[in-house]
Design an enzyme around this catalytic site. Structure first.
Site, PDB file in Angstrom:
ATOM      1  N   LYS A  54      -0.738  15.139  10.855  1.00 12.75           N
ATOM      2  CA  LYS A  54      -1.359  13.807  10.959  1.00 12.75           C
ATOM      3  C   LYS A  54      -0.350  12.813  11.529  1.00 12.75           C
ATOM      4  CE  LYS A  54      -3.045   9.741   8.691  1.00 12.75           C
ATOM      5  NZ  LYS A  54      -2.985   8.838   7.552  1.00 12.75           N
ATOM      6  N   ASP A  61      -0.763  -3.552  10.290  1.00 10.68           N
ATOM      7  CA  ASP A  61      -2.133  -3.815   9.880  1.00 10.68           C
ATOM      8  C   ASP A  61      -2.984  -2.778  10.582  1.00 10.68           C
ATOM      9  OD1 ASP A  61      -3.747  -5.644   8.216  1.00 10.68           O
ATOM     10  OD2 ASP A  61      -4.891  -5.834  10.057  1.00 10.68           O
ATOM     11  N   GLY A  72      -6.805   6.397   1.798  1.00 11.91           N
ATOM     12  CA  GLY A  72      -7.860   5.590   2.418  1.00 11.91           C
ATOM     13  C   GLY A  72      -9.009   6.412   2.979  1.00 11.91           C
ATOM     14  N   LYS A  75       0.609   3.877   2.899  1.00 12.67           N
ATOM     15  CA  LYS A  75       1.174   3.352   4.127  1.00 12.67           C
ATOM     16  C   LYS A  75       2.694   3.307   4.065  1.00 12.67           C
ATOM     17  CE  LYS A  75      -1.491  -0.309   5.979  1.00 12.67           C
ATOM     18  NZ  LYS A  75      -1.511  -1.761   6.148  1.00 12.67           N
ATOM     19  N   ASN A 124       0.864  -1.184   0.000  1.00 17.89           N
ATOM     20  CA  ASN A 124       0.000   0.000   0.000  1.00 17.89           C
ATOM     21  C   ASN A 124       0.908   1.245   0.000  1.00 17.89           C
ATOM     22  OD1 ASN A 124      -1.335   2.297   1.180  1.00 17.89           O
ATOM     23  ND2 ASN A 124      -2.948   0.951   1.934  1.00 17.89           N
TER      24      ASN A 124
HETATM   25  P1  IMP Z   1      -4.274  -3.275   5.637  1.00 20.76           P
HETATM   26  O1  IMP Z   1      -3.638  -2.960   6.958  1.00 20.76           O
HETATM   27  O2  IMP Z   1      -3.276  -3.390   4.549  1.00 20.76           O
HETATM   28  O3  IMP Z   1      -5.219  -4.399   5.734  1.00 20.76           O
HETATM   29  O4  IMP Z   1      -5.110  -2.006   5.189  1.00 20.76           O
HETATM   30  C1  IMP Z   1      -5.547  -1.064   6.086  1.00 20.76           C
HETATM   31  C2  IMP Z   1      -6.561  -0.151   5.443  1.00 20.76           C
HETATM   32  O5  IMP Z   1      -7.078   0.678   6.469  1.00 20.76           O
HETATM   33  C3  IMP Z   1      -5.978   0.770   4.407  1.00 20.76           C
HETATM   34  O6  IMP Z   1      -6.138   0.307   3.121  1.00 20.76           O
HETATM   35  C4  IMP Z   1      -6.821   2.027   4.614  1.00 20.76           C
HETATM   36  O7  IMP Z   1      -7.994   1.884   3.927  1.00 20.76           O
HETATM   37  C5  IMP Z   1      -7.181   1.998   6.064  1.00 20.76           C
HETATM   38  N1  IMP Z   1      -6.240   2.830   6.817  1.00 20.76           N
HETATM   39  C6  IMP Z   1      -5.297   2.436   7.676  1.00 20.76           C
HETATM   40  N2  IMP Z   1      -4.603   3.473   8.164  1.00 20.76           N
HETATM   41  C7  IMP Z   1      -5.125   4.560   7.575  1.00 20.76           C
HETATM   42  C8  IMP Z   1      -4.822   5.947   7.670  1.00 20.76           C
HETATM   43  O8  IMP Z   1      -3.897   6.402   8.344  1.00 20.76           O
HETATM   44  N3  IMP Z   1      -5.586   6.741   6.916  1.00 20.76           N
HETATM   45  C9  IMP Z   1      -6.594   6.306   6.127  1.00 20.76           C
HETATM   46  N4  IMP Z   1      -6.914   5.039   5.990  1.00 20.76           N
HETATM   47  C10 IMP Z   1      -6.171   4.154   6.719  1.00 20.76           C
END
Ligand code: IMP
Length: 198
Positions: free
Chosen positions: A180, A71, A158, A16, A13
């Protein structure tokens, strides 16, 4: 304690990846799964911690590097914690967060006409460090806030445009990235593991 000098950041991602790089000291050599052509493993866990562990162990074993993975997701009180660990999956295969955000507003509206008064939510992040010898270490961070009445701001990624952290008036999407980064769930999780870097 031996400080970490090079690491793979276990995420595909981009938002991230950028934010985790910014949290890490600049003198650390950082690798991404993309550089090795490795796609992400299936997240079969039922908790943030388990899924972070799955990713960290997977990328570390594939590359023989220490891996830092995260995660994370947004948990909405009115939706009993949804989308939670499914935050990424709600955006579908094409990572369409307009779609995911629409789904959130629709579900909240359907549950309660005055959902705007029942808008408590939080972002959660669990970070796991995994060493090639099998050792691991985890840290979790939470930031409380609420769902904005409408989508606002173009910063971040996100769900940032719909989350207003407690004590602020603007969404993460409107906020300067540096601000942020200094208050969010990811920096709080990082604080718990930073002794391995600094
Ligand atoms: P994963 O941890 O890869 O399963 O994905 C976590 C998901 O949570 C991301 O794709 C975002 O949609 C959301 N997410 C996690 N942290 C943030 C953030 O700091 N801002 C916005 N969305 C977030």
């Amino acid at each position: 304690m031996k400080k970490i000098k090079k690491i793979i950041i276990g995420t595909n991602n981009e938002g991230k990846y950028r934010e985790i790089c910014d949290l890490l000291p600049s003198n650390i050599k950082k690798y991404s799964p993309k550089q090795f052509g490795i796609s992400s493993p299936e997240e079969t866990g039922k908790s943030f911690k388990k899924n972070a562990f799955i990713k960290a162990a997977y990328f570390s074993k594939k590359t023989n590097l220490i891996c830092l993975s995260d995660d994370s997701g947004i948990a909405i009180d009115l939706l009993k914690g949804e989308p939670g660990i499914y935050s990424s999956r709600w955006s579908g295969e094409k990572n369409n967060f307009n779609l995911a955000i629409k789904k959130i507003y629709k579900k909240m509206k359907n549950l309660k006409k005055d959902w705007k008064k029942n808008n408590a939510a939080k972002f959660i992040c669990c970070m796991v460090l995994f060493w090639p010898n099998g050792k691991s270490y985890a840290g979790q961070g939470i930031i409380k806030g609420k769902i904005s009445n409408k989508k606002k701001g173009k910063n971040g990624f996100g769900y940032d445009p719909i989350f207003i952290p407690e004590g602020y008036k603007e969404t993460f999407g409107e906020m300067k990235p540096k601000l942020k980064m200094s208050i969010d769930h990811r920096s709080k999780a990082f604080f718990k593991i930073k002794k391995y870097f600094l």
